[in-house]
Each structure stands twice: as C-alpha cells, then as structure tokens.
Scaffold this motif. Structure first.
Motif, PDB file in Angstrom:
ATOM      1  N   ARG A   1       0.847  -1.191   0.000  1.00  0.00           N
ATOM      2  CA  ARG A   1       0.000   0.000   0.000  1.00  0.00           C
ATOM      3  C   ARG A   1       0.880   1.237   0.000  1.00  0.00           C
ATOM      4  O   ARG A   1       1.850   1.301   0.746  1.00  0.00           O
ATOM      5  CB  ARG A   1      -0.894  -0.044   1.238  1.00  0.00           C
TER       6      ARG A   1
ATOM      7  N   LEU B   1     -15.405   3.392  -5.669  1.00  0.00           N
ATOM      8  CA  LEU B   1     -15.614   2.910  -7.043  1.00  0.00           C
ATOM      9  C   LEU B   1     -14.294   2.833  -7.786  1.00  0.00           C
ATOM     10  O   LEU B   1     -14.181   3.233  -8.941  1.00  0.00           O
ATOM     11  CB  LEU B   1     -16.603   3.846  -7.758  1.00  0.00           C
TER      12      LEU B   1
ATOM     13  N   VAL C   1     -11.741  -2.232  -7.523  1.00  0.00           N
ATOM     14  CA  VAL C   1     -12.706  -3.271  -7.139  1.00  0.00           C
ATOM     15  C   VAL C   1     -14.143  -2.765  -7.277  1.00  0.00           C
ATOM     16  O   VAL C   1     -14.993  -3.423  -7.891  1.00  0.00           O
ATOM     17  CB  VAL C   1     -12.477  -3.733  -5.678  1.00  0.00           C
TER      18      VAL C   1
HETATM   19  P1  NAD Z   1      -8.546   1.815  -5.419  1.00  0.00           P
HETATM   20  O1  NAD Z   1      -7.502   2.718  -4.930  1.00  0.00           O
HETATM   21  O2  NAD Z   1      -8.529   1.381  -6.866  1.00  0.00           O
HETATM   22  O3  NAD Z   1      -9.994   2.450  -5.170  1.00  0.00           O
HETATM   23  C1  NAD Z   1     -10.383   2.991  -3.948  1.00  0.00           C
HETATM   24  C2  NAD Z   1     -11.533   3.944  -4.251  1.00  0.00           C
HETATM   25  O4  NAD Z   1     -12.068   4.417  -3.022  1.00  0.00           O
HETATM   26  C3  NAD Z   1     -11.093   5.163  -5.052  1.00  0.00           C
HETATM   27  O5  NAD Z   1     -12.021   5.399  -6.090  1.00  0.00           O
HETATM   28  C4  NAD Z   1     -11.095   6.288  -4.012  1.00  0.00           C
HETATM   29  O6  NAD Z   1     -11.376   7.546  -4.574  1.00  0.00           O
HETATM   30  C5  NAD Z   1     -12.194   5.831  -3.086  1.00  0.00           C
HETATM   31  N1  NAD Z   1     -12.100   6.350  -1.722  1.00  0.00           N
HETATM   32  C6  NAD Z   1     -10.995   6.565  -0.968  1.00  0.00           C
HETATM   33  N2  NAD Z   1     -11.338   7.034   0.235  1.00  0.00           N
HETATM   34  C7  NAD Z   1     -12.682   7.107   0.246  1.00  0.00           C
HETATM   35  C8  NAD Z   1     -13.616   7.524   1.209  1.00  0.00           C
HETATM   36  N3  NAD Z   1     -13.232   7.954   2.412  1.00  0.00           N
HETATM   37  N4  NAD Z   1     -14.934   7.468   0.886  1.00  0.00           N
HETATM   38  C9  NAD Z   1     -15.332   7.019  -0.336  1.00  0.00           C
HETATM   39  N5  NAD Z   1     -14.483   6.621  -1.293  1.00  0.00           N
HETATM   40  C10 NAD Z   1     -13.176   6.674  -1.005  1.00  0.00           C
HETATM   41  O7  NAD Z   1      -8.554   0.552  -4.451  1.00  0.00           O
HETATM   42  P2  NAD Z   1      -9.133  -0.896  -4.731  1.00  0.00           P
HETATM   43  O8  NAD Z   1      -8.056  -1.741  -5.296  1.00  0.00           O
HETATM   44  O9  NAD Z   1     -10.428  -0.781  -5.472  1.00  0.00           O
HETATM   45  O10 NAD Z   1      -9.392  -1.411  -3.247  1.00  0.00           O
HETATM   46  C11 NAD Z   1     -10.503  -0.965  -2.491  1.00  0.00           C
HETATM   47  C12 NAD Z   1     -10.486  -1.642  -1.113  1.00  0.00           C
HETATM   48  O11 NAD Z   1     -10.511  -3.054  -1.261  1.00  0.00           O
HETATM   49  C13 NAD Z   1      -9.233  -1.360  -0.254  1.00  0.00           C
HETATM   50  O12 NAD Z   1      -9.606  -1.371   1.096  1.00  0.00           O
HETATM   51  C14 NAD Z   1      -8.338  -2.538  -0.539  1.00  0.00           C
HETATM   52  O13 NAD Z   1      -7.431  -2.762   0.497  1.00  0.00           O
HETATM   53  C15 NAD Z   1      -9.366  -3.623  -0.627  1.00  0.00           C
HETATM   54  N6  NAD Z   1      -8.926  -4.777  -1.403  1.00  0.00           N
HETATM   55  C16 NAD Z   1      -8.543  -4.625  -2.694  1.00  0.00           C
HETATM   56  C17 NAD Z   1      -8.146  -5.734  -3.422  1.00  0.00           C
HETATM   57  C18 NAD Z   1      -7.748  -5.631  -4.873  1.00  0.00           C
HETATM   58  O14 NAD Z   1      -7.658  -6.671  -5.511  1.00  0.00           O
HETATM   59  N7  NAD Z   1      -7.525  -4.441  -5.432  1.00  0.00           N
HETATM   60  C19 NAD Z   1      -8.139  -6.995  -2.830  1.00  0.00           C
HETATM   61  C20 NAD Z   1      -8.561  -7.118  -1.508  1.00  0.00           C
HETATM   62  C21 NAD Z   1      -8.954  -5.993  -0.808  1.00  0.00           C
END
Ligand code: NAD
Length: 344
Positions: free
Chosen positions: A43, A178, A181
């Motif tokens: 991260r 959005l 994921v």
């Molecule tokens: P990402 O960075 O692509 O997307 C995160 C989204 O959340 C962004 O659009 C951002 O603008 C938004 N965001 C950030 N803070 C926010 C808030 N306070 N309120 C509303 N929206 C907010 O991340 P991702 O890869 O989509 O991951 C999302 C979550 O899922 C994270 O917690 C990550 O740890 C978890 N996760 C992701 C994966 C993966 O494969 N990418 C796997 C397991 C868990």
C-alpha cells in the motif's frame, strides 16, 4: 514499542526499509509463513505518523495470514506499506524491490491501494518475489481488482440468500468506493439486476460510474446511512465503528475493503443489530487467489475462476456456523483461520 503494540500478534518479523537516494520509507510485516511464503500487497499511503503506518502493516499482514489460509492457498501472510512522502519514482520502487529481494522469498508483494501493475513491473526489475504483473489474456494474474470484485459478487450473493432468502436481482446495494474493485463490482451487480446507490470521495469518478451503470449518485458522507439491503464498503478500512454501525440501515454488509471492523468489538456490534457481516478477508480473497496462482504458476484463468467461486460456499458455511453457535461471523472466521495457521 513494537512488542507492546496493540496489533502485534507474534508477527514472525517486521522489516523497516529505507533508501536515502530515492526517499523510500517502507515497512514490510511478515505475520506468518506457516503455510508458505508471506503473501500480501503493498500500500502507498499518507499516514498521520510512523506508528499509524506500523499499525496498518501489522493489522493488514495478520489479515493476509487469515485470508490466504481461508482461501485454501499454500501461502502465509504479509503486507508492506510505503509511506507517501517523496514522489513514487522508478528509483524508489526499485529500492523497494531490492528490500523485498533481501528477504529471500519470505515475503511476496503485489498491488494494493495506491499501487498499479506497472509499479509491480518496476519492482520486478529487482526481485522475482512480486506478483500482479500485467499478463496476456487467458493467463492467471494481472490487476487483482476484477478477481476481487468477482469474489465479492458471489460472496454478497451468499449473504443475501442467507439473510434475505433472495437473489441479487432487485436487491438494493449501497456501494462506497468505485476504484479498481468497486467499479468492477457495480458493473456485475448492475448486470445481475441489482438496484445501486454509489459514492466515492472522488466525485467526478462517482458521477461517471453512476452514469455508466445506471446507479443513484449519493453524497459520500451519506452512503453509509442509505436505507438499502446491502452496504458494500470498497474504499478504506475501519469504517465499521460503534458510531457508524448504529446508523447502518441495511441487512447485510459485504464488500472488499480490508479491516472493515474498527475494533474487535465491532463484529459483535454488527451482529447485535441483526446485520449479517461477510468477514472481509474471506469475501475479498479473489485478488489474492489470482496473484497467488500467477506467482505459484499453479493454474490458469479458468482455475482461478473455479477457486473464486468457492468463496460463496465458504461464506455460507461461516454464516451457518455463526447461526448455530450464536457467535458473530468475524469470530467464527477468525477461529477457522487461526486453526489453519497453527495458532488455534
Ligand atoms: P482503489 O484505490 O482502486 O480504489 C479505492 C476507491 O475508493 C477510489 O475510487 C477512491 O477515490 C475511493 N475512496 C478513498 N477514500 C474514500 C472515502 N473515504 N470514501 C469514499 N471513497 C473513497 O482501491 P481498490 O483496489 O479498489 O481497493 C478498495 C479496497 O478493497 C481497499 O480497502 C483494498 O485494500 C481492498 N482490497 C482490494 C483488493 C484488490 O484486488 N484491489 C483486494 C482485496 C482488498
């Protein structure tokens, strides 16, 4: 300070990596290698202070031990955080790759918030202990976001069936976040006929995605109190607090965000309100199944899909056990996971 830290759980090792030339400051936490190399993403984030970064690495790495064990993978749990300070340059990522390489394969990195598959390619110049690289169609691996979304989709289906006795068609889902994921998830939910309310801190992105999938755009500050069937957190962790849980107006919480429960007591709080919580590290394992399969060279995209499909049954088992034992779903999942990593 480390051995007394609230989230220190007899982690096997915690490494602090720095590189003066590039400004790299990173923490690599290895929670357990009981089942195999400690696997978990990296991260890139701004923390209030170093202690907050350490807490995040400790919590996230323990979560990866649980997640990998419950996903049935021959991998332990680890996680890295790079402190956002100096700009993320190729030099910094290479230095991070060298730090990982120095661990000799005990930790395998991949993408997490703030990192891209292109970043993984740069890290891979210095170490082979990296996954989530861009891949050709049909192979396992690449950006784990869509695989994670697939797991959340089938897991949400299990939760809605268990709690509400219905399918996702017509089910109202409020989605927070959005990104990689969340965007893939709302596309699937829209295709399945779900009714969607969406929000993101990035308002332009939220408006674009809402328009694309025909969702109702909700103010980000209000998304957790929308009256809906499901709340799906897909932004950052620790969003289920005593304060927010009291205001949830849903029957199910099912989303990808890591460490959704702010404190260990919050799982019981959600259960006490009669809300079914899909434990985060069980429902969001699709991405790690994908990257682990790539790293281990143990299957193709079809094999990954078959493993992700099992998340649905695994959650149904947890929900049934929680009902039978009267325990909260997170406690049931934790007990199952700790047994698998030899700490039961
Ligand atoms: P990402 O960075 O692509 O997307 C995160 C989204 O959340 C962004 O659009 C951002 O603008 C938004 N965001 C950030 N803070 C926010 C808030 N306070 N309120 C509303 N929206 C907010 O991340 P991702 O890869 O989509 O991951 C999302 C979550 O899922 C994270 O917690 C990550 O740890 C978890 N996760 C992701 C994966 C993966 O494969 N990418 C796997 C397991 C868990």
């Amino acid at each position: 300070m480390l051995f007394d830290a609230a989230d220190y759980d007899a982690h096997e090792a915690v490494h602090f990596a720095s590189d003066a030339a590039s400004g790299l400051q990173a923490i690599i936490a290895v929670h357990s290698t009981h089942l195999g190399p400690a696997a978990g993403g990296c991260r890139w984030w701004t923390y209030a202070d170093d202690a907050a970064a350490l807490t995040d690495a400790l919590r996230l790495s323990r979560g990866m031990s649980y997640k990998n064990a419950m996903a049935g993978l021959p991998m332990g749990g680890g996680k890295a955080v790079i402190l956002k300070g100096a700009p993320k340059t190729e030099e910094m990522l290479e230095a991070f790759g060298s730090a990982i390489d120095g661990l000799g394969g005990r930790y395998v990195t991949a993408e997490d918030v703030g990192m891209s598959d292109a970043d993984m390619t740069v890290i891979a110049r210095r170490t082979r202990h990296v996954s989530g690289l861009p891949v050709a169609g049909g192979a396992a691996g690449g950006n784990p976001g869509p695989s994670t979304a697939e797991g959340v989709f089938v897991g949400m289906r299990a939760a809605v069936r268990h709690k509400l006795g219905r399918d996702l068609a017509g089910t109202h889902v409020a989605v927070q976040g959005l990104g990689s994921v969340g965007h893939a998830l709302v596309r699937k939910l829209a295709a399945a006929g779900a009714k969607l309310s969406v929000a993101d801190i990035d308002e332009a992105r939220a408006a674009r995605v809402a328009d694309e999938v025909g969702a109702t755009l909700v103010d980000n500050a209000a998304i957790m109190t929308v009256a809906a069937d499901v709340f799906s957190p897909n932004a950052l962790g620790a969003i289920l607090t005593e304060f927010s849980i009291a205001r949830l107006d849903v029957a199910v919480v099912a989303g990808a965000a890591n460490n959704q429960l702010a404190t260990p007591a919050d799982g019981a709080r959600v259960a006490a309100r009669g809300i079914l919580y899909a434990p985060d590290y069980v429902i969001n394992a699709g991405g790690i199944i994908n990257v682990a399969t790539e790293y281990l060279g143990s299957g193709d995209a079809a094999g990954v899909a078959a493993q992700i499909a099992r998340i649905e049954g695994r959650l149904a088992d947890i929900f049934a056990e929680a009902d039978a034992s009267g325990r909260a779903t997170d406690a049931v999942a934790d007990a199952m996971a700790r047994k698998l990593i030899g700490r039961g």
